[in-house]
Design an enzyme around this catalytic site. Sequence first.
Site: not given
Ligand code: DGJ
Length: 740
Positions: A280, A443, A476-477, A479-480, A528, A534, A614
């Site tokens: 930083f 990924r 659902k946003w 970020m992987n 993920g 946070d 079920e």
């Molecule tokens: C990671 C997320 O945590 C999962 O729940 C799912 O949305 C996948 N990505 C989709 O690529």
Amino acid sequence: MAIEYRAERRTLTLLTDGSAYQMQLGALGYLLHLYYGPRCGDDLDYLHLPRDCGFSPNPHELTEGRGFSLDTLPQEYSGSNGADFRLPSVALETAAGVVGADLHVKSWEIRPGKYALAGLPASFAAEDEAETLAVTLSDEASGLEVELLYGVFPARDVITRAARIRNAGSERVTLRKAASACLDLPFGRWDFISFHGRHAMERQLERAPVRYGLQSAASRRGTSSHHNDPFTILCAHDATEDHGACYGLMPVYSGSHRTDVELDQGGSVRAVAGINPDGFSWRLLPGEAFETPELILAFSDEGLTGLSHRLHRFLRRNLIRGGEKQKRLPVLLNSWEACYFGVDEARMLALARGAKELGAGMLVLDDGWFANRFDDRRALGDWTVNREKFPGGLAGLHAKLEQEGMAFGLWVEPEMVSEDSALFRAHPDWALRVPGRPPALGRDQLVLDLGREEVAEYLHETLAALLRESGVCYVKWDMNRSICDVYSAALPPERQGEAAHRYMLGLYRLLDRLTGEFPEVLFEGCSGGGGRFDAGILAWCPQIWLSDDTDPIARLSIQQGASYGYPVAAVGAHVSASPNHQTGRTTPLGTRCTVAMAGSFGFELDPASLSEAEKAELCSQTAFFLRCRETIHNGLFYRLCAEDEAFTAWQFVAEDGHEALLTLVLKNPEANPAPLHLRLKGLDPAARYRLSDCAFFGCRNTPAALPRAEYSGAALLHAGLTLPQLLGDYPSARLLFEKL
Ligand code: DGJ
């Protein structure tokens, strides 16, 4: 008055209902920290006696003796390259090569209400709910001014801190470190609690005595990370769930962070928290200012439970925007573990019909719906629906879902770009990458440079159009990947150290704009699972998917870890298939529900794979969750046992005390076990409670019925409750007590 100045001893005291935080405008203009703990109604400078300590230098201006050294006195915001050799809070260099800062008080001011931070998530308060203390420090040699901001929330036992750092000189200054706050605990024996982990196994509690030298909880991943939660605790060595002094340190930040803790030669502990200084830097031209992220400080002398309660309430009421949307949100079924990338309209409609049978009211279309996204190697950035999979587009799917009586939610991962995408082909320089070096792929994807105006603008337009077109009420946003190869094509060489934080500012602005323009849409954060779980993200996303591990037994420690700082309502948790897709473990359906109920409660499975029995069980579990949602999400949460016990038990008590829900999951069934005994918490000892619901799930035996239907609160608190023997693989119990 939440902030008091006493002229005689020149002390400033921040008062909450259960705590006092005191500083002194001390000798030679230094701002000394005196105390943070239960209220004492006194000036506490008598604690810090003059001390001549070998190799601890004294200020040049000191006229008498050697008893005053910055190296031994507690500070509010430590400088650097001065006489204090402990952790610095701010580090800098000037064009003339001046390194470090020696900070003296210039002025101070008490202001009504809570200060605001430009472009950063921060807590908020009603006008009469908080007061602000601003103390300006200055460093003569560099011309730097640091405005220390303190937000005092009396009814919450919370103090927030941030620093506004301004170049008041005539030359440029480069910040190398700019912590949000420094907290000195000069006396006592302390433990440091942090939450380490990894992808799909986040928030594992670790508690250890603070040792001489340094220990840290940090992330260098450009995200708050699965690996080290930014939230940490300093607590008395003998503190327990119910007793002892505990300080919670919660950075409101989602990027690389670091909390360092140091025990010094004199037994004093210093914690310094904020943006991770590794990598930083921030250049300040004359007149420019930099604001640090906020740090939430909470104090409890009622142990870890008391600390959690204060933080849960504070986050729900004073940080999270739009939390009331959760109360209206139907239970959802998410398509990910049901069909991964194999989504299309027919499958979604089938899932929606199945979801309805489980009592769910919303279908969330996860990854795989856009462009040629048939796997995770391509198409991120190309946010146009795949018409072969969805001939009527997203609007068409929405209309059909509506006919089924189902709401519609959508997954996006806007911060990313695949190399195999039209967006990357058009704008390869929009991805963060170091010139001349092939970027590492996570990924198979790259990270967009959100600090760039045109990138953020493009994302805003694209997402706003998508939200309008699809009409979703939930996003659902995701970020992987972790962020590396940090280099922005838009910044000059001397500003590259700003790229990671500028990314965060771009993300926050984007979230702020979209949540403002689509106030009815609930945004759930995700990275993920818990890679960015946070307080920064929570400011805009009332809930965050906590972990990609949906195995209920693994989830026990993940969710319990999160519960120390974060409210139950913030935890994304779903019932998934068995055997579990991540661990291969087989668990009872009821136990999966018991665990998912300590969170948002939704489904992540294909209802077509379930038997009629079920489905009926899940339908009644959904109804039970909805019946108790207010108590679970907005009540008081209690951890009833330690991590190493054979079972995990949690209790949720309605805020007005009218009911209490107890859940228990057996992790290690034993032969010939000792009685399963628990003491309940948070009940009214003078009241009587009726056991209105008692259910056991996944038992190989038939558990004996509880012998009584009514108990006194005092009995449940002091004598406790004995549950029948539960045999089998991971059985669980659920008991609801209603106050009579
Ligand atoms: C990671 C997320 O945590 C999962 O729940 C799912 O949305 C996948 N990505 C989709 O690529």
